[in-house]
Design an enzyme around this catalytic site. Structure first.
Site, mmCIF file in Angstrom:
data_model
loop_
_atom_site.group_PDB
_atom_site.id
_atom_site.type_symbol
_atom_site.label_atom_id
_atom_site.label_comp_id
_atom_site.label_asym_id
_atom_site.label_seq_id
_atom_site.Cartn_x
_atom_site.Cartn_y
_atom_site.Cartn_z
ATOM 1 N N GLU A 1 61.868 -78.271 -94.395
ATOM 2 C CA GLU A 1 60.598 -78.619 -95.061
ATOM 3 C C GLU A 1 59.930 -79.690 -94.210
ATOM 4 O OE1 GLU A 1 59.328 -77.217 -97.690
ATOM 5 O OE2 GLU A 1 61.033 -75.951 -98.191
ATOM 6 N N CYS B 1 53.275 -84.937 -97.489
ATOM 7 C CA CYS B 1 53.291 -83.868 -96.474
ATOM 8 C C CYS B 1 52.144 -82.891 -96.676
ATOM 9 C CB CYS B 1 54.617 -83.125 -96.529
ATOM 10 S SG CYS B 1 54.985 -82.455 -98.153
#
Ligand code: NAD
Length: 464
Positions: free
Chosen positions: A215, A249
């Site tokens: 991720e 993110c």
């Protein structure tokens, strides 16, 4: 922590898995409930640790972004796990069907899963993966970030309180611990963090052929269409940049907008920032996590300015921590064009037509998410079909993460594998193909000597 300690923690988990290779639904639900209890029974302590680690972090924001989102994910798993665990029937082709064969896919635990988590949402990004890992019946070993030591220490303490050593374990420590951690022979590792470290982890995982979920981050673009409502766009971009001080993110990283609409957008952005400031006040803000990251942001802005970028600084919610800052059209060699910003700084490129916007996005690696602001379904569809990214969002930012039923993850440079909800359950499961032969002897049919009937059926099989 020494390598020996890591190994003994890992071995306890391995034994736990060997003693219970297929936990019952009841045991899995019990573990998920314990994750929830560990969060809700210590909410004040979690928020206090987070604020200490960040320098300052609004307790309300921590409560929402780290506690509530994680409890929601656990609730979703608690509600749906019995359906996810059901074996799925698969239809065999006609020839096998006629033989009476039955086929299924059933999800089995992989074993011991390693979770390497980052600092920006230190609870959610350690425990959301944990929820998927436990739902799938695995044991879990967590290595939280050294950048948020108070939260990581609390996680270690509370996990030991709520879970047995052979169910879930935590290893705290610096990069050397992280490096030893990812060398363990896990059955799967999920890593959330930056791209550079991901490459080291892939190399280490290759030694033991450990499957990975990565991720990562990257630059998530915002396309502002000629049909975009600029007030709405500015309000949502401002939110995306001050929530957690843009240390997300999936924060909007840069914005592509027509030159003629730029001034109007900046006016709306100023209003949005001021409104957020007056309605909430600085007690609701979040600091940049440490001096190194603050300096990194200052360098990005200063270098962008020195390379012909126009810089606009907004007074606002993050004033005590870091002002929302916009850098417009720096020259192509400025670092802000390529590195992930990860803070309350917005890069603006004055590219207005959709084809130009799409080809600009396609010059770099696939982003984690692409945001489109506008009212045209046809344009949105073009963006979907002519680009690639982990997610795609119309007229909003970040809230895709609020839906536990959507997969989360990147593609290419922004990561591999998806988790959350049923996608997480599947990611950390071994989807086993199960075939039960029927009343007819299929293998006898393909055993020599071959007859004319065999040759005829062999040809017929191509037609069904
Ligand atoms: P970080 O520095 O906290 O590192 C993340 C983890 O990697 C930590 O647990 C750390 O101990 C470990 N680590 C560090 N060096 C290592 C090594 N050599 N080997 C093994 N492990 C190592 O976090 P970060 O990397 O600064 O995180 C920020 C990045 O994470 C950004 O790029 C952001 O976009 C990305 N991110 C992605 C997601 C997502 O879900 N896709 C979510 C949050 C953050």
């Amino acid at each position: 922590m020494s390598g020996t300690n890591l190994e003994s923690q890992f071995n306890a988990l391995r034994v736990g898995y060997q003693l219970e290779r297929f936990p019952s639904l009841a045991n899995r639900l019990d573990r998920l409930r314990r994750v929830k209890a560990m969060l809700s029974e210590h909410e004040a302590a979690w928020c206090e640790a987070l604020s200490r680690d960040f320098g300052y972090r609004s307790a309300d924001q921590s409560s929402f972004a780290d506690i509530t989102t994680t409890i929601k994910a656990a609730n979703h798993a608690l509600k749906n796990l019995k359906f996810w665990m059901k074996a799925e029937r698969r239809t065999p082709d006609l020839s096998l069907r006629m033989s009476g064969a039955k086929t299924y896919v059933e999800s089995f635990p992989k074993g011991v899963v390693g979770i390497v988590s980052p600092w920006n949402f230190p609870i959610n990004l350690a425990l959301s993966p944990l929820i998927s890992v436990l739902a799938a019946g695995n044991r879990a070993f967590i290595k939280p970030s050294e950048i948020t030591p108070a939260t990581s220490a609390l996680l270690q303490k509370l996990i030991a309180q709520y879970f047995a050593d052979d169910e879930v374990s935590v290893a705290c420590g610096d990069v050397d611990v992280a490096q030893a951690f990812v060398k363990l022979p896990f059955d799967h590792v999920i890593y959330t963090g930056g791209e550079t470290v991901a490459k080291y982890i892939m190399r280490d995982a290759a030694e033991n052929l450990v499957p990975l979920t990565l991720e990562l981050g990257g630059k998530s673009p915002v396309i502002v269409s000629s049909s975009a409502d600029l007030k709405l766009t500015a309000k949502r971009i401002a939110f995306g940049k001050y929530f957690n001080a843009g240390q997300i993110c999936i924060a909007p990283d840069y914005l592509l907008i027509a030159k003629e609409r730029l001034d109007a957008f900046l006016i709306e952005l100023k209003t949005a920032v001021e409104n957020a400031d007056s309605s909430q006040g600085s007690a609701d803000s979040v600091s940049i996590v440490n001096d190194r990251h603050r300096q990194r942001l200052e360098n990005l802005v200063a270098e962008g300015e020195s390379k012909n970028g126009k810089v606009v600084r907004f007074a606002g919610l993050n004033q005590s921590c870091y002002q929302l800052t916009v850098v417009i059209d720096p020259s192509n060699d400025a670092a802000i064009n390529t590195g992930e910003i990860f803070g309350p700084v917005l890069l603006i490129k004055t590219i207005g037509d959709l084809s130009g916007q799409i080809s600009y996005i396609n010059q770099s690696s696939h982003p984690l998410v692409i945001y489109y602001f506008g009212s045209s379904e046809a344009e949105f569809r073009r963006v979907a079909c002519e680009t690639s990214s982990g997610g795609l969002v119309k007229n909003d930012v970040i809230f895709q993460y609020a839906n536990d039923d959507l997969p989360f993850g990147g593609v290419g440079g922004s990561g591999m594998g998806k988790y959350r909800g049923e996608y997480g359950f599947k990611e950390f499961s071994n989807s086993r193909a199960i075939y039960k032969s029927g009343f007819m002897d299929v293998s006898g049919f393909v055993t020599p000597p071959y007859s004319d009937v065999f040759r005829m059926v062999n040809k017929l099989m191509r037609k069904i």
